[in-house]
Design an enzyme around this catalytic site. Structure first.
Site, short mmCIF file in Angstrom:
data_model
loop_
_atom_site.label_atom_id
_atom_site.label_comp_id
_atom_site.label_asym_id
_atom_site.label_seq_id
_atom_site.Cartn_x
_atom_site.Cartn_y
_atom_site.Cartn_z
N LYS A 1 51.82 0.87 88.62
CA LYS A 1 52.67 1.74 88.15
C LYS A 1 54.16 1.38 88.73
CE LYS A 1 49.82 4.20 86.22
NZ LYS A 1 48.97 5.22 86.34
C1 LIG Z 1 47.64 6.00 85.98
C2 LIG Z 1 47.35 7.34 85.49
C3 LIG Z 1 46.74 8.36 85.85
C4 LIG Z 1 45.97 8.25 87.04
O1 LIG Z 1 46.75 7.74 88.11
P1 LIG Z 1 45.74 7.37 89.48
O2 LIG Z 1 47.04 7.37 90.66
O3 LIG Z 1 45.22 5.99 89.22
O4 LIG Z 1 44.70 8.43 89.78
C5 LIG Z 1 46.96 9.72 85.03
N1 LIG Z 1 47.67 9.77 84.18
C6 LIG Z 1 48.17 8.83 83.48
C7 LIG Z 1 48.73 9.06 82.19
C8 LIG Z 1 48.21 7.44 84.05
O5 LIG Z 1 48.60 6.46 83.39
#
Ligand SMILES: *Cc1c(COP(=O)(O)O)cnc(C)c1O
Length: 391
Positions: free
Chosen positions: A194
């Site tokens: 992210k």
């Molecule tokens: C990565 C992601 C998540 C989950 O994030 P985590 O921190 O890994 O639980 C949820 N929604 C979207 C759209 C994502 O890209």
């Protein structure tokens, strides 16, 4: 640093899909926490919550283990009747669907607008007409900040029943308001890929003090006082459990990384925007390529992903991989996954035709602050070659 006698590593021959960036201050910050004798949720977590709230301009931030648990904690804290209908895009990450199911509710799939790749008011209204929702999860696909108020109105829901999956959202803003700044429940991810990676981690931003307090208790089993506060001077060993919680707290090791990362985030966002401008220019006019239409009027995009639509997508992915360029797809729709087809049924999974169509063409190109201009040029020439070969 090379060691004596060691030959230089061969020049890297691939452009990875993503590489996490880490600020220089991260190593020292982690060592300090390890030396402090307090490694789980504690003072660094509280300081990170304040730093992230300041960055967003949010009233309250609660740090948690992941965005997925943030979504589940928010749904649980809304105290909806068991089995409530919760609107969600089908074109989303599976964790966001799991959160609805684990909270005891029923996902109702929303289609997307073919141009923006997010549900618009028309798609939300159509899904709400199939089954009246008690709540809705909206998602800032790729970093595009959706118009939460317009979507809430289309669903017939109060803003206190809308959860923003802002996993792609840090750095995005609409009409000058950053994603999360005025939200009732915005959920962020600090997963490795992210925009602000910690490795793992998440956060809830909310305008509501009481909602924040509920999340704060339920992120750690529902205990009325977390262990750090119980061990503070004057703290007591006693605690109560008033609402069942999850084990979903953030550690001080993660929080210290997050605090260091936040200082570098604005520069990383600037580099992402620069890379996007280069892609836009280099890719415009390629045969068969569709750059998603983005209404950027009054919008600050977070540029988590650079998503395009291409014909013959699976073959193009293989050709790019052979040319040393790794790509990805966001997302395989929930309506295409075995478990959700079984739980939701074929009819519900057939209610998102635009999602089904774009799902065959979606392609995410490498986009991250550490991507060099040379690396990006390789992506462009490999993609251009694959598209021109198809006329
Ligand atoms: C990565 C992601 C998540 C989950 O994030 P985590 O921190 O890994 O639980 C949820 N929604 C979207 C759209 C994502 O890209």
């Amino acid at each position: 640093m090379g060691q004596a006698g060691q030959t230089a590593p061969p020049e890297q021959s691939t452009v990875p899909f993503t590489v996490p960036s880490f600020a220089g201050e991260v190593s020292d910050a982690v060592v300090k926490v390890l030396d402090s004798g307090w490694v789980t949720t504690g003072p660094q977590t509280a300081a990170f919550e304040q730093d992230f709230a300041d960055y967003l301009g949010a009233a309250h931030v609660v740090a948690v283990a992941s965005c997925t648990t943030a979504l589940e904690l928010c749904l649980r804290a809304m105290d909806l009747p068991p089995g409530s209908a919760v609107l969600t895009p089908s074109l989303t990450f599976c964790g966001a669907i799991n959160a609805i199911l684990h909270a005891g509710h029923h996902p109702v799939l929303v289609d997307v607008d073919a141009g923006t790749l997010v549900p618009g008011p028309a798609e939300v209204a159509a899904a709400a007409a199939r089954r009246a929702p008690a709540a809705m999860v909206v998602q800032n696909q790729g970093g595009y900040p959706v118009d939460v108020a317009a979507l809430a109105e289309a669903a017939g829901l109060d803003r206190t029943r809308v959860i923003e999956d802002a996993a792609h959202g840090p750095g995005a803003a609409r009409d000058g308001t950053p994603v999360g700044a005025s939200s009732y429940a915005a959920c962020f991810s600090f997963y490795a890929t992210k925009n602000m990676p910690i490795g793992e981690g998440g956060a809830v931003a909310t305008s509501d003090q009481e909602f924040a307090d509920r999340i704060r208790a339920t992120r750690l089993h529902g205990m009325s006082k977390d262990s750090w506060r119980r061990y503070l001077p004057g703290g007591s060993w006693r605690y109560d459990v008033k609402n069942l919680g999850l084990k979903a707290n953030m550690t001080d090791i993660q929080a210290s990384i997050g605090r260091a990362q936040l200082t570098a985030l604005p520069e990383w966002q600037r580099r992402r925007a620069e890379l996007v401008a280069r892609y836009d220019e280099a890719l415009s006019g390629l045969p068969g390529l569709v750059l998603p239409q983005r209404d950027l009027d009054g919008v600050q995009h977070a540029w988590h992903l650079y998503q395009v639509l291409v014909p013959d997508r699976d073959a193009i992915i293989a050709e790019l991989e052979a040319a040393g360029v790794s790509t990805s797809v966001h997302f395989i729709p929930a309506s295409h996954m075995t478990a959700y087809r079984e739980i939701l049924g074929e009819e519900e999974c057939g209610a998102v035709p635009v999602t089904d169509r774009v799902a065959e063409e979606l392609l995410s190109l490498p986009l991250y602050p550490g991507l060099s201009s040379d690396g990006q040029d390789r992506v462009v020439s490999a993609l251009a070659g694959a598209l021109r070969a198809r006329g």
